[in-house]
Design an enzyme around this catalytic site. Structure first.
Site, PDB file in Angstrom:
ATOM      1  N   ASP A  11      57.835 -34.038 -20.095  1.00 63.48           N
ATOM      2  CA  ASP A  11      56.662 -33.645 -19.657  1.00 63.48           C
ATOM      3  C   ASP A  11      55.918 -34.643 -18.617  1.00 63.48           C
ATOM      4  O   ASP A  11      55.776 -35.878 -19.013  1.00 63.48           O
ATOM      5  CB  ASP A  11      55.702 -33.604 -20.926  1.00 63.48           C
ATOM      6  N   TRP A  67      49.736 -36.755 -26.493  1.00 60.91           N
ATOM      7  CA  TRP A  67      50.568 -35.508 -25.991  1.00 60.91           C
ATOM      8  C   TRP A  67      51.996 -35.306 -26.470  1.00 60.91           C
ATOM      9  O   TRP A  67      52.282 -34.076 -26.557  1.00 60.91           O
ATOM     10  CB  TRP A  67      50.616 -35.559 -24.465  1.00 60.91           C
ATOM     11  N   LYS A 110      46.432 -32.491 -12.435  1.00 64.26           N
ATOM     12  CA  LYS A 110      46.318 -33.903 -12.439  1.00 64.26           C
ATOM     13  C   LYS A 110      47.127 -34.423 -11.203  1.00 64.26           C
ATOM     14  O   LYS A 110      46.195 -34.793 -10.003  1.00 64.26           O
ATOM     15  CB  LYS A 110      46.982 -34.495 -13.764  1.00 64.26           C
TER      16      LYS A 110
END
Ligand SMILES: *Cc1c(COP(=O)(O)O)cnc(C)c1O
Length: 362
Positions: A174, A104, A198
């Site tokens: 993030d 990511w 999530k």
């Protein structure tokens, strides 16, 4: 075909608490006694406005967010903000600092590079993303707009055990796959952002916690719907928000508070992940190569010593009602995602299955 709810270890969209699904189901046709569902509710209605205020208040309470920060519910998922974070925060600077610690991070870097130079201050690729290089060795720059890191690498199974910092620039994180799972000193951050699907709810919106002074960096070249200053001024109601996604997030926040808040879920996450890591470490049948200090509490990745057993493992697990355990296609192997909605008992059930599988095939 299953006729009961299975245990869902998917990485995202991920498991939601039964009680949240039940509540959404109960009030589906008639939300707040309005005679209409949440799906049909005007985002300018008082009922929805109250929901927006309550959810922001819950974020403030649960994460101890001071009034120096704005809380935005922005459109779209994390990948959109991989681009809108650099666009909104570049300001008068000419470059960004990014830590590359996995899949990511890499994608976040690829988007920021479209708008200015990215300095990769540390690169985990050299160690195949099995560890986070020592913070003292990072090459932080004086003139960067911010320092960005990915708190939990959802695909690589790697998580920061500390909060990095730049002596020069605000810190941007993030937190898509770790938000609401550990206590944080919010004051160390310029921006925290997280897609909802999530630990926060369902796909469609992203939470952005931003220090108010950083809002002035947004310029009017940025599309208004993604301009953080515009979103903040409009109290996150500039465009029609994903009302259902926002509503589910509010139910999740209430549930997190009822269960005992962040401290409770932090303790749970340690117990759940330890339960699996202990089993993995017993011998070589299961293998996890991540540096012990940086193993993720949220996404436990592992391989089988004998890769020929992998398909059988997945198949037998599925028959027992454990779903979503296959690793991401970029990495292979297995991945068990242990977000807040998965409890310790469910994790233990899976550990029992792993143990039994090992007895049979080890
Ligand atoms: C899932 C995830 C993303 C990507 O989210 P999208 O919904 O695909 O935009 C980004 N960062 C992290 C840490 C993630 O876990």
């Amino acid at each position: 075909m299953f006729n009961r709810r299975v245990i869902n270890f998917n990485a995202g969209p991920a498991a939601l608490p039964d009680s949240v699904l039940q509540r959404a189901h109960q009030e589906f046709f008639n939300w707040q006694g309005q005679g209409i569902s949440i799906l049909e509710t005007a985002h300018r209605s008082d009922a929805f406005y109250q929901l927006t205020l309550q959810s922001k208040q819950l974020i403030r309470e649960l994460l101890f967010v001071s009034n120096d920060y704005d809380i935005l519910f922005a459109p779209s998922s994390t990948r959109a903000h991989f681009a809108f974070i650099p666009l909104n925060l570049l300001g008068d600077c000419t470059c960004f600092d990014y830590a590359n610690t996995g899949y990511w991070s890499k994608h976040a870097i690829s988007q920021a590079q479209k708008y200015a130079k990215v300095n990769v201050v540390t690169d985990g690729e050299q160690t195949h993303y099995t560890t986070i290089p020592a913070y003292q060795d990072w090459h932080i720059n004086k003139n960067a707009a911010y320092l960005h890191y990915t708190d939990n690498e959802t695909i690589d199974g790697l998580e920061f055990s500390y909060i990095p910092e730049s002596p020069y620039a605000p810190l941007v994180a993030d937190m898509t796959s770790s938000i609401l799972s550990k206590p944080l000193d919010i004051n160390k951050f310029g921006v925290i952002y997280a897609g909802a699907q999530k630990n926060l709810g369902i796909a469609g919106i992203s939470l952005i916690i931003i220090r108010k002074d950083l809002l002035s960096r947004s310029n009017d070249k940025i599309p208004d719907v993604f301009n953080y200053q515009t979103i903040a001024k409009a109290e996150s109601l500039y465009n029609t928000p994903a009302v259902f996604a926002w509503y589910i997030t509010k139910l999740i926040l209430e549930w997190v508070k009822e269960q005992g808040g962040i401290d409770y879920f932090y303790e749970q996450s340690l117990s759940k992940s330890q339960c699996l890591y202990q089993l993995i470490d017993q011998d070589d049948f299961y293998q996890n190569k991540i540096n012990l200090s940086y193993r993720s509490r949220m996404n436990v990745v592992f391989d089988l010593e004998n890769p020929e057993l992998e398909a059988r493992f997945i198949d037998e697990a599925h028959k027992k009602g454990f779903v979503g355990i296959k690793g991401h296609k970029a990495k292979g192997g297995l991945r068990i995602s242990l977000y807040n909605a998965i409890n310790l008992e469910q994790t233990q059930q899976f550990a029992n299955f792993m143990n039994e599988f090992k007895q049979r095939y080890g």
